[in-house]
Design a protein around this motif. Structure first.
Motif, PDB file in Angstrom:
ATOM      1  N   LYS A 232       0.903  -1.185  -0.063  1.00  0.00           N
ATOM      2  CA  LYS A 232       0.095  -0.014   0.211  1.00  0.00           C
ATOM      3  C   LYS A 232       1.018   1.365  -0.092  1.00  0.00           C
ATOM      4  CE  LYS A 232      -0.539   0.003   4.976  1.00  0.00           C
ATOM      5  NZ  LYS A 232      -1.787  -0.090   6.153  1.00  0.00           N
ATOM      6  N   ALA A 233       1.903   1.173   0.755  1.00  0.00           N
ATOM      7  CA  ALA A 233       2.892   2.558   0.703  1.00  0.00           C
ATOM      8  C   ALA A 233       3.197   2.817  -0.857  1.00  0.00           C
ATOM      9  CB  ALA A 233       4.133   2.176   1.491  1.00  0.00           C
ATOM     10  N   ILE A 234       3.592   1.719  -1.700  1.00  0.00           N
ATOM     11  CA  ILE A 234       4.071   2.103  -3.132  1.00  0.00           C
ATOM     12  C   ILE A 234       3.137   2.533  -3.938  1.00  0.00           C
ATOM     13  CG2 ILE A 234       5.142   0.983  -5.191  1.00  0.00           C
ATOM     14  CD1 ILE A 234       6.658  -0.799  -3.565  1.00  0.00           C
ATOM     15  N   ALA A 235       1.600   1.940  -3.620  1.00  0.00           N
ATOM     16  CA  ALA A 235       0.463   2.019  -4.407  1.00  0.00           C
ATOM     17  C   ALA A 235      -0.148   3.571  -4.216  1.00  0.00           C
ATOM     18  CB  ALA A 235      -0.742   1.023  -3.896  1.00  0.00           C
ATOM     19  N   ALA A 236       0.272   3.758  -2.719  1.00  0.00           N
ATOM     20  CA  ALA A 236      -0.391   5.375  -2.480  1.00  0.00           C
ATOM     21  C   ALA A 236       0.031   6.382  -3.236  1.00  0.00           C
ATOM     22  CB  ALA A 236      -0.023   5.528  -0.976  1.00  0.00           C
ATOM     23  N   ILE A 237       1.607   6.402  -3.636  1.00  0.00           N
ATOM     24  CA  ILE A 237       2.282   7.273  -4.385  1.00  0.00           C
ATOM     25  C   ILE A 237       2.355   6.977  -5.859  1.00  0.00           C
ATOM     26  CG2 ILE A 237       3.779   8.073  -2.445  1.00  0.00           C
ATOM     27  CD1 ILE A 237       6.025   6.277  -3.550  1.00  0.00           C
ATOM     28  N   ASN A 238       1.802   6.058  -6.390  1.00  0.00           N
ATOM     29  CA  ASN A 238       1.583   5.693  -7.562  1.00  0.00           C
ATOM     30  C   ASN A 238       0.036   5.648  -8.113  1.00  0.00           C
ATOM     31  OD1 ASN A 238       4.455   5.261  -8.859  1.00  0.00           O
ATOM     32  ND2 ASN A 238       4.681   4.568  -6.751  1.00  0.00           N
ATOM     33  N   PRO A 239      -0.837   6.311  -8.004  1.00  0.00           N
ATOM     34  CA  PRO A 239      -2.409   6.070  -8.258  1.00  0.00           C
ATOM     35  C   PRO A 239      -2.424   5.734  -9.673  1.00  0.00           C
ATOM     36  CG  PRO A 239      -1.660   8.595  -7.552  1.00  0.00           C
ATOM     37  CD  PRO A 239      -0.449   7.863  -7.291  1.00  0.00           C
ATOM     38  N   GLY A 240      -3.561   5.033  -9.901  1.00  0.00           N
ATOM     39  CA  GLY A 240      -3.572   4.736 -11.440  1.00  0.00           C
ATOM     40  C   GLY A 240      -2.616   3.620 -12.059  1.00  0.00           C
ATOM     41  N   VAL A 241      -1.716   3.323 -11.380  1.00  0.00           N
ATOM     42  CA  VAL A 241      -0.786   2.208 -12.023  1.00  0.00           C
ATOM     43  C   VAL A 241      -0.943   1.040 -11.281  1.00  0.00           C
ATOM     44  CG1 VAL A 241       1.595   1.835 -12.045  1.00  0.00           C
ATOM     45  CG2 VAL A 241       0.870   4.150 -12.007  1.00  0.00           C
ATOM     46  N   THR A 242      -1.291   0.016 -12.188  1.00  0.00           N
ATOM     47  CA  THR A 242      -1.621  -1.286 -11.827  1.00  0.00           C
ATOM     48  C   THR A 242      -0.148  -2.089 -11.584  1.00  0.00           C
ATOM     49  OG1 THR A 242      -3.408  -1.304 -13.196  1.00  0.00           O
ATOM     50  CG2 THR A 242      -2.671  -3.542 -12.655  1.00  0.00           C
ATOM     51  N   ILE A 243      -0.141  -2.417 -10.325  1.00  0.00           N
ATOM     52  CA  ILE A 243       1.420  -2.765  -9.966  1.00  0.00           C
ATOM     53  C   ILE A 243       1.366  -4.379  -9.551  1.00  0.00           C
ATOM     54  CG2 ILE A 243       3.379  -2.564  -8.442  1.00  0.00           C
ATOM     55  CD1 ILE A 243       2.694   0.270  -8.023  1.00  0.00           C
ATOM     56  N   PRO A 244       1.854  -5.110 -10.171  1.00  0.00           N
ATOM     57  CA  PRO A 244       1.564  -6.617  -9.852  1.00  0.00           C
ATOM     58  C   PRO A 244       2.114  -7.041  -8.547  1.00  0.00           C
ATOM     59  CG  PRO A 244       3.656  -6.231 -11.326  1.00  0.00           C
ATOM     60  CD  PRO A 244       2.919  -4.994 -11.320  1.00  0.00           C
ATOM     61  N   PRO A 245       1.654  -7.978  -7.955  1.00  0.00           N
ATOM     62  CA  PRO A 245       2.015  -8.416  -6.567  1.00  0.00           C
ATOM     63  C   PRO A 245       3.032  -9.386  -6.533  1.00  0.00           C
ATOM     64  CG  PRO A 245       0.138  -9.823  -7.210  1.00  0.00           C
ATOM     65  CD  PRO A 245       0.402  -8.949  -8.443  1.00  0.00           C
ATOM     66  N   LEU A 246       4.078  -9.170  -7.308  1.00  0.00           N
ATOM     67  CA  LEU A 246       5.459  -9.601  -7.194  1.00  0.00           C
ATOM     68  C   LEU A 246       6.133  -9.521  -5.716  1.00  0.00           C
ATOM     69  CD1 LEU A 246       6.865  -9.263 -10.753  1.00  0.00           C
ATOM     70  CD2 LEU A 246       6.206 -11.635  -9.763  1.00  0.00           C
ATOM     71  N   PRO A 247       6.946 -10.432  -5.397  1.00  0.00           N
ATOM     72  CA  PRO A 247       7.810 -10.183  -4.158  1.00  0.00           C
ATOM     73  C   PRO A 247       9.077  -9.136  -4.703  1.00  0.00           C
ATOM     74  CG  PRO A 247       8.051 -12.612  -5.118  1.00  0.00           C
ATOM     75  CD  PRO A 247       6.827 -11.869  -5.804  1.00  0.00           C
ATOM     76  N   ILE A 248       9.405  -8.570  -3.768  1.00  0.00           N
ATOM     77  CA  ILE A 248      10.483  -7.640  -4.330  1.00  0.00           C
ATOM     78  C   ILE A 248      11.933  -8.569  -3.736  1.00  0.00           C
ATOM     79  CG2 ILE A 248      11.788  -5.380  -3.745  1.00  0.00           C
ATOM     80  CD1 ILE A 248       9.163  -4.394  -2.843  1.00  0.00           C
ATOM     81  N   THR A 249      12.850  -8.449  -5.005  1.00  0.00           N
ATOM     82  CA  THR A 249      14.111  -8.918  -4.859  1.00  0.00           C
ATOM     83  C   THR A 249      14.987  -7.869  -4.645  1.00  0.00           C
ATOM     84  OG1 THR A 249      13.594 -11.049  -6.140  1.00  0.00           O
ATOM     85  CG2 THR A 249      15.941 -10.289  -5.632  1.00  0.00           C
ATOM     86  N   VAL A 250      15.451  -7.519  -3.401  1.00  0.00           N
ATOM     87  CA  VAL A 250      16.513  -6.387  -3.281  1.00  0.00           C
ATOM     88  C   VAL A 250      17.899  -6.612  -3.659  1.00  0.00           C
ATOM     89  CG1 VAL A 250      17.473  -4.925  -1.538  1.00  0.00           C
ATOM     90  CG2 VAL A 250      15.109  -5.716  -1.408  1.00  0.00           C
ATOM     91  N   ALA A 251      18.346  -5.979  -4.779  1.00  0.00           N
ATOM     92  CA  ALA A 251      19.773  -6.059  -4.923  1.00  0.00           C
ATOM     93  C   ALA A 251      20.666  -4.918  -4.450  1.00  0.00           C
ATOM     94  CB  ALA A 251      19.693  -6.094  -6.601  1.00  0.00           C
TER      95      ALA A 251
END
Length: 341
Positions: free
Chosen positions: A133-152
């Motif tokens: 939700k923290a990423i979605a809140a600053i990217n309204p209107g963008v459909t973001i897939p529920p992929l796990p984040i791999t941190v590099a």
């Protein structure tokens, strides 16, 4: 007479060798720029410069141990670190670069927005999926897939890491207290890779990955990169202009060692930094000839003057004129046997 002739010839060869070859090691952040600069410099002058992209930490170690003519580092050495060196070290900036959040997110075409807090929470392991939700809140209107984040992140001592962590420490008290700033960190999460190219490689090959890299590495690998919210609240996409604005209004000390992250300039990109060359003030050491010292001085002067023409074409910002003047003044302090070169 024959012995004198042979000795004179040997000295001439040694002097020519010193003048025609210089060595450096360190930051991968400016490696694309230095590769171009040194190729052009050899074409113009015949002087070959061998620069090894081994990371800022390794570069600082090698100049401290006096195994190279100069080191490359994205962060200046601290007073404490310089105490380990056997003599006085000098720093000069050569460019301004941007560290960007590059990612691999299939199906997302427009650049994502990131705040400093979101980036800190991703690297703290608190945000684990892209549709958080923290990423979605600053990217309204963008459909973001529920992929796990791999941190590099970097596994080697890295000035790029220092710059990224320096920024996160300014915008996240939790990051500052739990992780802090340094070339090498105790990472809460992540997959380590060596060099900017290594981190870019992990991101490129891993759907769901995010990594921090210098701008040119994201572009060379055709990686999407996000805009980052600056101190004025604007989301800014990295480019030469916004990176150069990070230095505008900043008081640059005489030794040029300064942080540019989280600039107060309203239009600046917030994760920007000078990249530095580090070298000894007194050049008469470890069997170095005066010709070698003079060759280094000439190279350094060229890099902060004529060499600046190559910065912008490779996605680095030029040095401001005031910084060029400070760099030239620092180079002018170089000595050989106590005398100005």
């Amino acid at each position: 007479m024959k012995k004198i002739f042979v000795l004179a010839a040997a000295l001439a060869v040694t002097t020519a060798s010193a003048q025609s070859s210089l060595t450096g090691a360190g930051a991968s952040f400016p490696f694309p720029l230095y590769s171009k600069m040194f190729a052009e410099y050899k074409s113009d002058t015949g002087v070959s410069v061998n620069y090894q992209s081994v990371g800022s930490g390794a570069g600082q170690k090698q100049i401290t141990e006096r195994t190279v003519d100069f080191a490359g580092s994205d962060n200046p050495m601290s007073d404490e670190a310089m105490k380990a060196a056997p003599a006085d070290l000098l720093h000069i900036p050569t460019a301004i670069g941007a560290v960007v959040p590059a990612y691999n997110l299939p199906g997302v075409s427009s650049p994502l927005k990131f705040t400093g807090k979101v980036l800190a929470d991703i690297y703290l392991g608190k945000i684990k999926t892209w549709n958080d939700k923290a990423i979605a809140a600053i990217n309204p209107g963008v459909t973001i897939p529920p992929l796990p984040i791999t941190v590099a992140r970097r596994s080697d001592g890295s000035g790029t890491t220092f710059v990224f962590a320096d920024y996160l420490s300014k915008v996240s008290s939790e990051w500052k207290s739990k992780v802090g700033v340094g070339n090498s960190l105790q990472w809460p999460v992540g997959t380590g890779a060596r060099g900017n190219d290594g981190v870019a490689g992990v991101v490129k090959s891993t759907p769901g990955a995010i990594g921090y890299v210098e701008l040119v590495y994201a572009k060379q690998n055709k990686l999407p990169l996000g805009s980052v919210q600056n101190r004025a609240g604007k989301f800014v996409l990295a480019d030469n202009g916004p990176a150069s604005l990070a230095a505008r209004g900043v008081v640059i000390p005489a030794d040029t060692r300064v942080s540019l992250t989280n600039s107060a300039n309203a239009d600046a990109y917030p994760i920007a930094s000078f990249t530095y060359l580090i070298f000894y003030k007194e050049q008469n050491y470890a069997g170095r000839s005066q010709a070698q010292a003079a060759a280094l001085k000439k190279l350094l002067t060229w890099m902060v003057t004529s060499g600046q023409q190559y910065n912008e074409g490779l996605d680095y910002a030029k040095l401001p004129d005031t910084v060029v003047n400070k760099a030239k003044s620092i180079i002018g302090k170089m000595t050989y046997g106590g005398k100005k070169i």
